[in-house]
Design a protein around this motif. Structure first.
Motif, short mmCIF file in Angstrom:
data_model
loop_
_atom_site.label_atom_id
_atom_site.label_comp_id
_atom_site.label_asym_id
_atom_site.label_seq_id
_atom_site.Cartn_x
_atom_site.Cartn_y
_atom_site.Cartn_z
N PHE A 1 -2.18 43.58 49.79
CA PHE A 1 -2.53 42.35 50.31
C PHE A 1 -1.25 41.65 49.65
O PHE A 1 -0.99 40.54 50.81
CB PHE A 1 -4.04 41.67 49.68
CG PHE A 1 -5.44 42.12 50.64
CD1 PHE A 1 -5.91 41.74 51.44
CD2 PHE A 1 -5.71 42.61 49.90
CE1 PHE A 1 -6.70 41.66 51.76
CE2 PHE A 1 -6.93 43.55 49.89
CZ PHE A 1 -7.58 43.10 51.38
N LYS A 2 -0.59 41.89 49.20
CA LYS A 2 0.54 41.06 48.54
C LYS A 2 1.45 40.71 49.55
O LYS A 2 2.41 39.45 49.20
CB LYS A 2 1.08 41.55 47.50
CG LYS A 2 2.14 42.16 47.97
CD LYS A 2 2.06 42.83 45.85
CE LYS A 2 3.34 44.46 46.39
NZ LYS A 2 3.36 45.33 45.17
N ASP A 3 1.79 41.85 50.64
CA ASP A 3 2.74 41.27 51.38
C ASP A 3 2.42 40.85 53.07
O ASP A 3 3.06 40.39 53.96
CB ASP A 3 3.65 42.94 51.81
CG ASP A 3 4.77 43.19 50.41
OD1 ASP A 3 4.12 42.17 49.67
OD2 ASP A 3 4.18 44.18 50.21
N LEU A 4 1.12 40.16 53.42
CA LEU A 4 0.56 40.23 54.10
C LEU A 4 1.32 38.45 54.57
O LEU A 4 1.24 38.00 53.48
CB LEU A 4 -0.73 40.15 54.40
CG LEU A 4 -1.83 41.04 54.12
CD1 LEU A 4 -2.96 41.08 54.28
CD2 LEU A 4 -1.40 42.43 55.46
N ASP A 5 1.41 38.02 55.68
CA ASP A 5 1.80 37.32 56.19
C ASP A 5 1.08 35.61 55.98
O ASP A 5 -0.12 35.89 55.41
CB ASP A 5 1.89 36.49 57.59
CG ASP A 5 2.90 37.66 58.21
OD1 ASP A 5 3.86 38.13 57.66
OD2 ASP A 5 2.85 38.04 59.72
N GLY A 6 1.84 34.73 55.41
CA GLY A 6 1.17 33.87 54.26
C GLY A 6 0.90 34.38 53.17
O GLY A 6 0.32 32.93 52.46
N VAL A 7 0.66 35.37 52.28
CA VAL A 7 -0.62 35.54 51.09
C VAL A 7 0.66 35.29 49.98
O VAL A 7 1.96 35.53 50.08
CB VAL A 7 -0.60 36.90 51.28
CG1 VAL A 7 -1.02 36.98 49.49
CG2 VAL A 7 -1.85 36.95 52.27
N GLU A 8 0.26 34.46 49.52
CA GLU A 8 1.28 33.27 48.34
C GLU A 8 1.55 34.40 47.16
O GLU A 8 1.76 35.09 46.35
CB GLU A 8 1.41 32.26 48.07
CG GLU A 8 1.76 31.17 49.38
CD GLU A 8 1.91 29.89 49.08
OE1 GLU A 8 1.08 29.30 48.45
OE2 GLU A 8 2.93 29.06 50.04
N ARG A 9 0.20 34.27 46.71
CA ARG A 9 -0.30 34.47 45.15
C ARG A 9 -1.99 36.13 45.35
O ARG A 9 -2.91 36.05 46.22
CB ARG A 9 -0.41 34.07 44.81
CG ARG A 9 -1.16 34.47 43.22
CD ARG A 9 -0.79 32.92 42.42
NE ARG A 9 -1.35 32.11 42.39
CZ ARG A 9 -3.47 31.97 42.62
NH1 ARG A 9 -3.53 33.51 41.43
NH2 ARG A 9 -4.07 31.39 42.65
N VAL A 10 -1.74 37.22 45.33
CA VAL A 10 -3.28 37.89 44.78
C VAL A 10 -3.90 38.65 43.80
O VAL A 10 -2.71 38.85 42.73
CB VAL A 10 -2.74 39.08 45.56
CG1 VAL A 10 -4.39 39.60 45.52
CG2 VAL A 10 -2.39 38.97 47.15
N GLU A 11 -4.91 37.19 42.77
CA GLU A 11 -5.07 38.37 41.55
C GLU A 11 -6.42 38.60 41.71
O GLU A 11 -7.05 38.53 42.72
CB GLU A 11 -5.67 37.08 41.03
CG GLU A 11 -5.71 36.90 39.76
CD GLU A 11 -6.62 35.40 39.03
OE1 GLU A 11 -7.15 35.70 38.02
OE2 GLU A 11 -6.90 34.88 39.74
N ALA A 12 -6.17 40.15 41.16
CA ALA A 12 -7.57 41.10 41.63
C ALA A 12 -8.28 41.21 39.56
O ALA A 12 -7.63 40.51 38.55
CB ALA A 12 -6.97 42.64 40.61
#
Length: 309
Positions: free
Chosen positions: A238-249
């Motif tokens: 998900f981290k390189d998808l359009d609009g994604v600024e931050r991903v946390e597991a």
């Protein structure tokens, strides 16, 4: 197009407390104009200055070409005003309060008044002390609309209304615009302004930071999304998808928390490739959005300055 509201370098100080500084904007006749900002940003102060309920330290404000202070009586004849905090006589019924306001206006169309009462589902026979905050808000909205003013100035109008009545209120605003009326609407809710307004001014800490078309808000639109999967899914997907600024597991190994700017279409499509137990999307408070947006903008400016040096 004629200017319904003209504000030029309006300034009001409360001493050590924040007021507003050099606020300038214009509202065209026939548009719905949003005045957006977090609580305490200066929205109500600006509105009270427009309504001549406060005297400015500097600057000017005009409504339909009339000076808000020097011609305040004429201005008030043109305006339907809903304050942020509405004080009602607790001994009077809602119907009596509306009748009182109607007399102040020199009489109103009773059939139209009745329709407004029905549309907002108000019981006019109950005393105002028995009203919930939402019902008190209904009284305030009705008294603002009932004389069909050229200009509506509404301070946080949907506060306390349930979602169905908020939709009805949006329809009422559209009808005003279709009839050539003008609406100046303050809010701290981004989605409310997006759904109803043509243009928007954003105020923060007493100063205007942006004025423009509603489409200009897309770069501060954010959502916090939490996705729970049936099995573990890597955050790297998900981290390189359009609009994604931050991903946390998250600690359970099956949940991801994402911060997304703009449309969430790419995130939804990626999540759909896996077994999803639940997906919750939450719009952060406007204060959170502003803090993120302006801190990011400030960091970018500092980095640019460092490179130049």
């Amino acid at each position: 197009m004629a200017k319904m509201i003209e504000v030029d370098n309006l300034t009001k100080s409360y001493g050590s407390k924040r007021g507003i500084t050099d606020v300038s904007f214009q509202v065209e006749e026939g548009e719905i104009f949003g005045f957006l900002g977090p609580n305490g940003a200066g929205k109500s102060t600006t509105i009270r200055l427009l309504m001549a309920l406060l005297r400015a330290d500097a600057g000017t404000a005009r409504i339909a070409g009339l000076d808000s202070w020097q011609q305040s009586v004429e201005v008030k004849r043109l305006v339907g005003y809903l304050p942020g905090e509405l004080s009602l006589d607790p001994k009077m019924t809602g119907g009596q309060i509306l009748e009182y306001f109607g007399h102040l206006r020199g009489g109103v169309d009773q059939a139209y008044l009745k329709r407004l009462i029905e549309r907002l589902d108000l019981d006019p026979s109950r005393k105002s002390r028995q009203y919930s905050s939402g019902n008190k808000r209904k009284v305030g909205i009705i008294q603002a609309f009932m004389h069909r003013p050229r200009l509506l100035i509404l301070d946080e109008p949907t506060s306390g209304l349930d979602p169905l009545l908020q939709q009805e209120f949006d329809h009422m605003l559209e009808e005003v615009r279709n009839d050539g009326g003008t609406v100046f609407l303050s809010s701290h809710i981004l989605t409310e302004v997006e759904q109803t307004c043509n243009r928007v001014a954003i105020i923060r800490e007493g100063q205007l930071v942006r004025v423009g078309l509603i489409e200009d808000l897309k770069d501060i639109k954010r959502h916090d999304i939490t996705i729970i999967f049936a099995d573990a899914v890597s955050s790297d997907l998900f981290k390189d998808l359009d609009g994604v600024e931050r991903v946390e597991a998250l600690a359970d190994g099956r949940s991801l928390h994402l911060s997304v700017q703009g449309p969430a279409d790419a995130v939804i499509k990626a999540a759909a490739k896996h077994s999803v137990v639940s997906l919750i999307s939450r719009e952060p408070s406007l204060e959170d959005i502003f803090m993120h947006y302006y801190e990011s903008a400030g960091q970018t400016a500092r980095e640019a300055s460092h490179v130049v040096q």
